[in-house]
Motif scaffolding. Structure first.
Motif, PDB file in Angstrom:
ATOM      1  N   VAL A  98     -89.957 -50.546   2.927  1.00  0.00           N
ATOM      2  CA  VAL A  98     -90.986 -51.586   2.899  1.00  0.00           C
ATOM      3  C   VAL A  98     -91.058 -52.296   4.254  1.00  0.00           C
ATOM      4  CG1 VAL A  98     -91.662 -53.763   1.842  1.00  0.00           C
ATOM      5  CG2 VAL A  98     -90.806 -51.894   0.412  1.00  0.00           C
ATOM      6  N   ALA A  99     -89.877 -52.670   4.782  1.00  0.00           N
ATOM      7  CA  ALA A  99     -89.848 -53.349   6.080  1.00  0.00           C
ATOM      8  C   ALA A  99     -90.495 -52.463   7.140  1.00  0.00           C
ATOM      9  CB  ALA A  99     -88.407 -53.678   6.459  1.00  0.00           C
ATOM     10  N   GLY A 100     -90.176 -51.179   7.102  1.00  0.00           N
ATOM     11  CA  GLY A 100     -90.741 -50.255   8.088  1.00  0.00           C
ATOM     12  C   GLY A 100     -92.251 -50.173   7.963  1.00  0.00           C
ATOM     13  N   PHE A 101     -92.744 -50.210   6.724  1.00  0.00           N
ATOM     14  CA  PHE A 101     -94.191 -50.140   6.518  1.00  0.00           C
ATOM     15  C   PHE A 101     -94.872 -51.371   7.107  1.00  0.00           C
ATOM     16  CE2 PHE A 101     -97.919 -50.985   3.753  1.00  0.00           C
ATOM     17  CZ  PHE A 101     -98.684 -49.901   4.153  1.00  0.00           C
ATOM     18  N   VAL A 102     -94.277 -52.536   6.863  1.00  0.00           N
ATOM     19  CA  VAL A 102     -94.861 -53.770   7.384  1.00  0.00           C
ATOM     20  C   VAL A 102     -94.888 -53.733   8.913  1.00  0.00           C
ATOM     21  CG1 VAL A 102     -94.537 -56.261   7.571  1.00  0.00           C
ATOM     22  CG2 VAL A 102     -94.220 -55.125   5.371  1.00  0.00           C
ATOM     23  N   ILE A 103     -93.766 -53.304   9.503  1.00  0.00           N
ATOM     24  CA  ILE A 103     -93.720 -53.253  10.967  1.00  0.00           C
ATOM     25  C   ILE A 103     -94.747 -52.253  11.497  1.00  0.00           C
ATOM     26  CG2 ILE A 103     -92.276 -52.644  12.940  1.00  0.00           C
ATOM     27  CD1 ILE A 103     -89.932 -53.840  11.514  1.00  0.00           C
ATOM     28  N   ALA A 104     -94.897 -51.127  10.786  1.00  0.00           N
ATOM     29  CA  ALA A 104     -95.879 -50.132  11.226  1.00  0.00           C
ATOM     30  C   ALA A 104     -97.283 -50.708  11.177  1.00  0.00           C
ATOM     31  CB  ALA A 104     -95.776 -48.886  10.357  1.00  0.00           C
ATOM     32  N   LEU A 105     -97.590 -51.486  10.114  1.00  0.00           N
ATOM     33  CA  LEU A 105     -98.905 -52.125  10.001  1.00  0.00           C
ATOM     34  C   LEU A 105     -99.127 -53.082  11.164  1.00  0.00           C
ATOM     35  CD1 LEU A 105     -99.547 -53.162   6.293  1.00  0.00           C
ATOM     36  CD2 LEU A 105    -100.853 -51.558   7.678  1.00  0.00           C
ATOM     37  N   LEU A 106     -98.113 -53.935  11.397  1.00  0.00           N
ATOM     38  CA  LEU A 106     -98.238 -54.921  12.469  1.00  0.00           C
ATOM     39  C   LEU A 106     -98.347 -54.241  13.825  1.00  0.00           C
ATOM     40  CD1 LEU A 106     -95.631 -57.602  11.336  1.00  0.00           C
ATOM     41  CD2 LEU A 106     -98.108 -57.701  11.154  1.00  0.00           C
ATOM     42  N   SER A 107     -97.621 -53.098  13.952  1.00  0.00           N
ATOM     43  CA  SER A 107     -97.537 -52.469  15.266  1.00  0.00           C
ATOM     44  C   SER A 107     -98.895 -51.978  15.743  1.00  0.00           C
ATOM     45  CB  SER A 107     -96.561 -51.308  15.223  1.00  0.00           C
ATOM     46  OG  SER A 107     -97.170 -50.195  14.610  1.00  0.00           O
ATOM     47  N   GLN A 108     -99.843 -51.805  14.792  1.00  0.00           N
ATOM     48  CA  GLN A 108    -101.168 -51.347  15.201  1.00  0.00           C
ATOM     49  C   GLN A 108    -101.873 -52.378  16.070  1.00  0.00           C
ATOM     50  OE1 GLN A 108    -102.947 -50.133  11.385  1.00  0.00           O
ATOM     51  NE2 GLN A 108    -103.117 -48.119  12.335  1.00  0.00           N
ATOM     52  N   ARG A 109    -101.411 -53.607  15.992  1.00  0.00           N
ATOM     53  CA  ARG A 109    -102.048 -54.651  16.793  1.00  0.00           C
ATOM     54  C   ARG A 109    -101.230 -55.006  18.019  1.00  0.00           C
ATOM     55  NH1 ARG A 109    -104.620 -58.447  12.277  1.00  0.00           N
ATOM     56  NH2 ARG A 109    -105.123 -56.811  10.817  1.00  0.00           N
ATOM     57  N   LEU A 110    -100.226 -54.188  18.324  1.00  0.00           N
ATOM     58  CA  LEU A 110     -99.320 -54.559  19.400  1.00  0.00           C
ATOM     59  C   LEU A 110     -99.851 -54.207  20.780  1.00  0.00           C
ATOM     60  CD1 LEU A 110     -95.645 -53.925  18.356  1.00  0.00           C
ATOM     61  CD2 LEU A 110     -96.702 -56.020  19.136  1.00  0.00           C
ATOM     62  N   GLY A 111    -100.802 -53.269  20.853  1.00  0.00           N
ATOM     63  CA  GLY A 111    -101.285 -52.885  22.171  1.00  0.00           C
ATOM     64  C   GLY A 111    -100.214 -52.167  22.962  1.00  0.00           C
ATOM     65  N   ARG A 200     -96.461 -45.082  11.089  1.00  0.00           N
ATOM     66  CA  ARG A 200     -97.471 -45.339  12.108  1.00  0.00           C
ATOM     67  C   ARG A 200     -98.329 -44.097  12.325  1.00  0.00           C
ATOM     68  NH1 ARG A 200     -98.809 -48.709  16.685  1.00  0.00           N
ATOM     69  NH2 ARG A 200    -100.730 -47.697  17.343  1.00  0.00           N
ATOM     70  N   THR A 201     -97.677 -42.921  12.376  1.00  0.00           N
ATOM     71  CA  THR A 201     -98.441 -41.685  12.530  1.00  0.00           C
ATOM     72  C   THR A 201     -99.396 -41.520  11.354  1.00  0.00           C
ATOM     73  OG1 THR A 201     -96.453 -40.787  13.536  1.00  0.00           O
ATOM     74  CG2 THR A 201     -98.218 -39.242  13.056  1.00  0.00           C
ATOM     75  N   GLY A 202     -98.920 -41.860  10.157  1.00  0.00           N
ATOM     76  CA  GLY A 202     -99.777 -41.771   8.978  1.00  0.00           C
ATOM     77  C   GLY A 202    -100.953 -42.720   9.064  1.00  0.00           C
ATOM     78  N   LEU A 203    -100.677 -43.952   9.483  1.00  0.00           N
ATOM     79  CA  LEU A 203    -101.748 -44.950   9.587  1.00  0.00           C
ATOM     80  C   LEU A 203    -102.782 -44.524  10.621  1.00  0.00           C
ATOM     81  CD1 LEU A 203     -99.655 -48.235   9.445  1.00  0.00           C
ATOM     82  CD2 LEU A 203    -101.328 -47.466   7.765  1.00  0.00           C
ATOM     83  N   ASP A 204    -102.296 -43.969  11.735  1.00  0.00           N
ATOM     84  CA  ASP A 204    -103.223 -43.562  12.790  1.00  0.00           C
ATOM     85  C   ASP A 204    -104.117 -42.417  12.343  1.00  0.00           C
ATOM     86  OD1 ASP A 204    -102.220 -45.466  14.380  1.00  0.00           O
ATOM     87  OD2 ASP A 204    -101.071 -44.148  15.698  1.00  0.00           O
ATOM     88  N   SER A 205    -103.641 -41.666  11.357  1.00  0.00           N
ATOM     89  CA  SER A 205    -104.420 -40.501  10.956  1.00  0.00           C
ATOM     90  C   SER A 205    -105.543 -40.878   9.993  1.00  0.00           C
ATOM     91  CB  SER A 205    -103.510 -39.468  10.301  1.00  0.00           C
ATOM     92  OG  SER A 205    -103.214 -39.888   9.000  1.00  0.00           O
ATOM     93  N   ILE A 206    -105.514 -42.122   9.497  1.00  0.00           N
ATOM     94  CA  ILE A 206    -106.610 -42.560   8.624  1.00  0.00           C
ATOM     95  C   ILE A 206    -107.822 -42.834   9.508  1.00  0.00           C
ATOM     96  CG2 ILE A 206    -107.390 -44.328   7.019  1.00  0.00           C
ATOM     97  CD1 ILE A 206    -104.449 -44.774   6.338  1.00  0.00           C
TER      98      ILE A 206
END
Lengths: 598, 433
Positions: A98-111, A200-206
């Motif tokens: 769960v923690a990893g998922f949250v960080i992955a979501l947030l990381s999309q806005r990290l630039g 993150r790879t999964g999120l990017d593929s959406i």
């Protein structure tokens, strides 16, 4: 969205759809002998995994004059704390996901902070559990002179309460309560990078278009997450949960290196308790029962996740010239950057501690933590070399290369036959389930019988049989991954090649071009796993085996006075796998997120 | 242009990905001259495998010792078994060494069927002290060769804090009270390792009754011996004094043996630590003040010494080469590089004392060795003498004992002592885990 300054034009493209079946009905003529290619792999699996597992099963159910569940009752009676703890560890694993998922979501806005964050998170993934354990022992050392956390807490206490006599001492980090904090931190450090990276790879593929459309339709953030994002992430979630649950259930080396003996009772997990039981007379039966319980649990989790893994999941080729994201409000960017930098700092700190400790002389490293000034010295490395670092490094390298080479030789032909060998469908399906079940087998299921056989023929502690065990342990997963890559080659290409004059040769040629990245991924994973392994070597060959992780464990017996050489050995032993993982990480992630089963 | 560049970059990266693999296999031999050895070890060809329980400095010293040994036609592989050394003889043992350096002589008697006797002439050639002969022989046939002896009746202390060393138990209690009054914790205890606690108890038991000691370290010990209860209560009287244990009982239980040495000599938080003779090189290395290292015999033990030893035994079937290796170990010169290099080694072979070039013992080591040579017994430590099953139980029981009585638990001492005895009796009767 339409740019008014440019002429509007419409471009049409005519594209053919790839054929999904062979051009001629019916299968190509094949010689039966190509099925023999699968035999070496089957032979190794049966000899090294299946047979000892059957023996362990037999031991688990054998009581005196017949079969029964007596050993399981004894196992529960003697190991209920360990079983409860292992269940708690499974919850921890889910928490890390769960923690990893949250960080992955947030990381999309990290630039641009994303790359350094990924680097910081992935480095520990390449390290062995032993090395991670050493790092956390360094950080949480109970003596305020050596452990940074103890020093910090003591400093704060003295600042607010004033110095005391006798001196105030920090809480027992490695005592029965707080040792959990240390263990869970270490586990999180080891695995979070893997989780974040895959999510993150999964999120990017959406496709961003889908999200955009949903936004325009007025679907809220949470509803979008629930209806679009999470379903799209199902396959990758299945892989992540499976990996973490299996590793949490099999947890062994971390507890062994971090927990001091008097606390080992309340913090025992199934694997460590199993190991204690095997060394008690009359403990073989209950130990086998415990191993079977562990295996049954892991196998059930694996089988449940099979449908999730089956989902075909195509990573779309995202155009490189992607639309830059809409700039977020300044305060949010600031919060995100701070968070990113914080995570990077927390993740890099253990490694920097280890490195800084290794670069102190043995006496300085033993007496004081990195923050006390000391002349930089290579003395700890020199002492580590005198304690046998080179020979361990050489043995580990030999073992890892041997096992990886053997794995490729066995897995590639087997995967080839399973995908294009023209085997009946039920056989392929059945083999998939079998391979999944074998892939998650804990070493406790096969180590004891194997160790005894190798010991009896005088070959225990030697590399060749150990390499064979590692190969067998990695074989099921390798075949699954390779098979998926083989089957992803368009069917008409394969069929055409098979019908052509060159037949199998051309087929192999094409296959090789297609699966090369997957072969690299399999080789990297096996190499790193064998290099970092402790449990298999330790359980099959005993403490006398020579791999690096056992050297570290031996040195850790006198932790404080061997701190310098221990840190130096840990740095050296982590260097090779971390480099291999970092350089190949994208290939590995691509291989893993492409889907394993179909 | 950019496409080509990208491909090049990708190809380079891919090639670089395999670099560490290549480096690991190709570059290592350059740093290591023993590729042949490694390959030989990999296939166990012409190699005598020696299982040892040493780690850290001691392991390194043993390796250096072997560097002086140039056997004909075989090489020696050291297996650092750690605590598993205790199970190295069992048929379930995985790494089957031919020679085992056993820290527990008691195991010779319980594992006889897995042992080969020593070469017959080893003991008769006058190489070895006679006092150990009975402990390592069965029906007059010697099965073990004591190689390294340990004096476990030593208390290392900071000479700058203590001007007159205690010679009796009441002396010692009084000294502790004086130190506590001055704000210094008298004792550092390594409770996370079981054996330092067991050594403490062993010494007191030897003070109370050498006869009970022999009974309890022999086969089928009777744990309800009143001497044991008395020893435990005596021990509790010292440990339960508030402030006696540096950091308190809970912290002592996460302190390992080397931590306790540092607690006294590195951080000056405690004044004394009960530790064997081989603590000396570690103390010398990590001490803050070189002048302040002193050692006195455990008060009240008199001429007797709790001892230990690493005893070489031959695991069946032992070949000529393993026999040859043990013969070399028995020679007076074998341990010389360990004694004179690392230190912390007391030679079991009395002829080593007068060998030339001779052993260069420190003054402290010389005194501890002399006491060991003149002691009755041998009184092997409780933890080592009673075999592995008891050892683990004793370790846990004493940790619980320390947790109960430590930090002012004086009133709990009697009950805690009974608990230890009950636990050990239960283990003896086979109902303990």
């Amino acid at each position: 969205m339409i740019d008014e300054s440019r002429p509007v034009s419409l471009r049409l493209e005519v594209a053919g759809r790839g054929m999904t079946g062979p051009p001629v009905a019916g299968g190509p003529r094949r010689g039966w002998n190509r099925h023999l290619l699968v035999m070496p792999a089957v032979a190794v699996l049966v000899a090294v995994l299946v047979t000892p597992m059957v023996i362990t099963l037999w031991q688990a159910f054998w009581i005196g004059g017949g079969l029964g569940f007596g050993n399981f009752a004894t196992a529960w009676e003697r190991a209920n704390t360990a079983i409860t703890n292992s269940v708690l560890w499974l919850l921890t694993a889910v928490g890390v996901v769960v923690a990893g998922f949250v960080i992955a979501l947030l990381s999309q806005r990290l630039g641009e902070l994303w790359r350094p964050l990924l680097l910081a998170l992935v480095i520990p993934v390449g390290m062995s559990t032993m090395v991670v354990g050493v790092m956390f022992r360094l950080i949480f050392d109970p003596a305020p002179e050596r452990g940074a956390v103890s020093a910090l807490v003591t400093g704060l206490h003295d600042l607010f309460a004033g110095p005391a006599n006798p001196p105030w001492l920090p809480p027992a980090w490695l005592g029965p309560g707080l040792v959990w904090l240390v263990l869970i931190s270490a586990f999180t450090l080891s695995w979070l990078g893997f989780v974040v990276s895959l999510f993150r790879t999964g999120l990017d593929s959406i496709s961003p278009d889908v999200i955009r459309v949903a936004k325009v339709e007025g679907i809220g953030w949470f509803a979008r997450l629930r209806t679009i994002v999470l379903p799209a992430l199902r396959p990758v979630t299945a892989i992540i949960v499976l990996t973490l649950v299996v590793s949490a259930a099999r947890m062994f080396d971390l507890v062994l290196i971090v927990v001091p003996a008097p606390v080992s009772g309340p913090t025992a997990v199934v694997a460590t308790r199993w190991w204690q039981l095997t060394s008690v007379s009359g403990g073989a039966g209950p130990a086998a029962a415990l191993a079977v319980l562990l295996y049954a649990f892991v196998a059930v989790v694996a089988l449940i996740s099979v449908p999730g893994l089956r989902h075909r999941w195509v990573v779309p080729q995202r155009p490189d010239q992607d639309r830059p994201p809409r700039p977020a409000p300044r305060w949010r960017r600031w919060v995100m950057s701070t968070l990113g930098v914080l995570i990077i700092a927390v993740w890099a700190y253990p490694e920097l501690t280890m490195l800084a400790t290794a670069l102190r002389g043995p006496v300085d490293a033993g007496l004081f933590g990195w923050w006390r000034p000391a002349a930089p010295s290579l003395g700890s490395f020199a002492e580590a070399i005198r304690a046998g670092l080179w020979s361990s490094l050489l043995d580990t390298a030999l073992l890892a290369v041997l096992a990886t080479g053997l794995l490729l030789v066995l897995a590639v032909p087997a995967a080839y036959v399973l995908s294009w060998g023209g085997l009946p469908r039920w056989m392929v399906r059945g083999s998939t389930v079998l391979l999944v079940v074998l892939a998650v087998a804990p070493p406790q299921m096969y180590a004891m019988p194997l160790g005894q056989v190798f010991g009896a023929v005088g070959q225990s502690g030697t590399q060749l049989p150990l390499a064979l065990v590692h190969t067998a342990a990695g074989l099921p997963f390798a075949v699954l991954l390779l098979r998926w890559k083989f089957t992803s080659v368009p069917a008409n290409v394969v069929a055409g090649a098979a019908l052509g004059d060159d037949g199998a040769r051309a087929e192999l040629d094409r296959a090789w071009r297609q699966v090369r990245p997957a072969v690299v991924a399999v080789a990297v994973l096996e190499f790193v796993q064998v290099w970092n392994d402790f449990a298999v070597s330790f359980l099959v060959s005993g403490a006398g085996a020579n791999p690096l992780s056992l050297l570290l464990w031996g040195q850790a017996r006198q932790f404080s006075t061997s701190t310098g050489p221990l840190a130096a050995s840990a740095v050296v032993s982590a260097l090779v796998p971390v480099l291999v993982v970092l350089i190949n990480w994208r290939t590995v992630v691509r291989g893993l997120t492409g889907g394993v089963l179909r | 242009v950019s496409a080509t560049r990208r491909i090049n970059r990708r190809t380079t990266l891919r090639a670089a990905g395999l670099l560490p693999l290549v480096a690991a296999t190709a570059a290592l031999p350059a740093g290591c001259a023993s590729v042949g050895d490694a390959l030989g070890n990999a296939f166990s060809i012409n190699t005598v495998r020696v299982g040892v329980g040493w780690s850290g400095d001691e392991l390194a010293a043993f390796h250096r010792m072997l560097d002086d040994f140039h056997p004909h036609g075989y090489s020696v592989q050291v297996l650092p078994l750690g605590d598993q050394i205790r199970t190295a003889l069992s048929p379930n043992a995985k790494s089957r060494p031919e020679v085992v350096m056993l820290p527990t002589p008691g195991l010779i008697h319980t594992n006889l069927q897995y042992l080969d006797p020593l070469p017959a002439d080893l003991w008769s050639s006058g190489n070895l002290g006679l006092d150990w002969q009975a402990a390592v022989s069965v029906n007059g046939v010697p099965y073990g060769l004591p190689f390294k002896l340990t004096n476990r009746s030593a208390v290392w202390y900071r000479a700058d804090l203590i001007d007159r060393v205690p010679t009796s138990w009441p002396d010692w209690l009084a000294l502790n009270d004086r130190l506590i009054g001055r704000g210094t914790a008298p004792l550092a205890l390594a409770g996370a390792d079981g054996w330092p606690l067991a050594d403490f108890l062993s010494n007191i038991l030897l003070t109370v009754s050498p006869g009970a000691y022999t009974q309890l370290t022999g086969p089928r010990p009777n744990w309800s011996d009143p001497a044991l209860g008395q020893a435990l209560r005596t021990l509790g009287a010292m440990w339960s004094v508030p402030g006696a244990i540096s950091g308190g009982a809970e912290r002592a239980l996460e302190m390992r043996y080397p931590d306790a040495l540092l607690e006294v000599f590195g951080y000056h938080r405690a004044a004394m630590v009960v530790a064997p003779d081989h603590a000396e090189p570690v103390i010398r290395r990590f001490r803050r003040d070189p002048a302040s290292i002193g050692v006195f015999p455990f008060p009240g033990t008199g001429d007797n010494v709790v001892s230990g030893g690493d005893i070489a035994v031959l695991r069946k079937p032992a070949g000529d080469q393993a026999n040859d290796f043990v013969r070399w170990l028995a020679g007076p010169q074998a341990p010389m590089s360990w004694i004179n290099g690392n230190g912390g080694f007391l030679a079991a072979n009395p002829r080593s004392d007068n060998a030339s070039p001779g052993p260069n013992y420190t003054a402290n080591a010389r005194r501890l060795l002399a006491k060991l040579r003149h002691s009755g017994g041998p009184y092997i430590g409780l933890f080592d003498g009673v075999g592995s099953a008891y050892g683990t139980s004793l370790e846990r029981a004493l940790a619980d004992f320390l947790r109960t009585v430590g930090d002012g638990g004086r009133r709990a001492v009697d009950q805690a002592a009974r608990t230890v005895i009950d636990t050990m009796t239960a283990t003896e009767n086979g109902s303990g885990g």
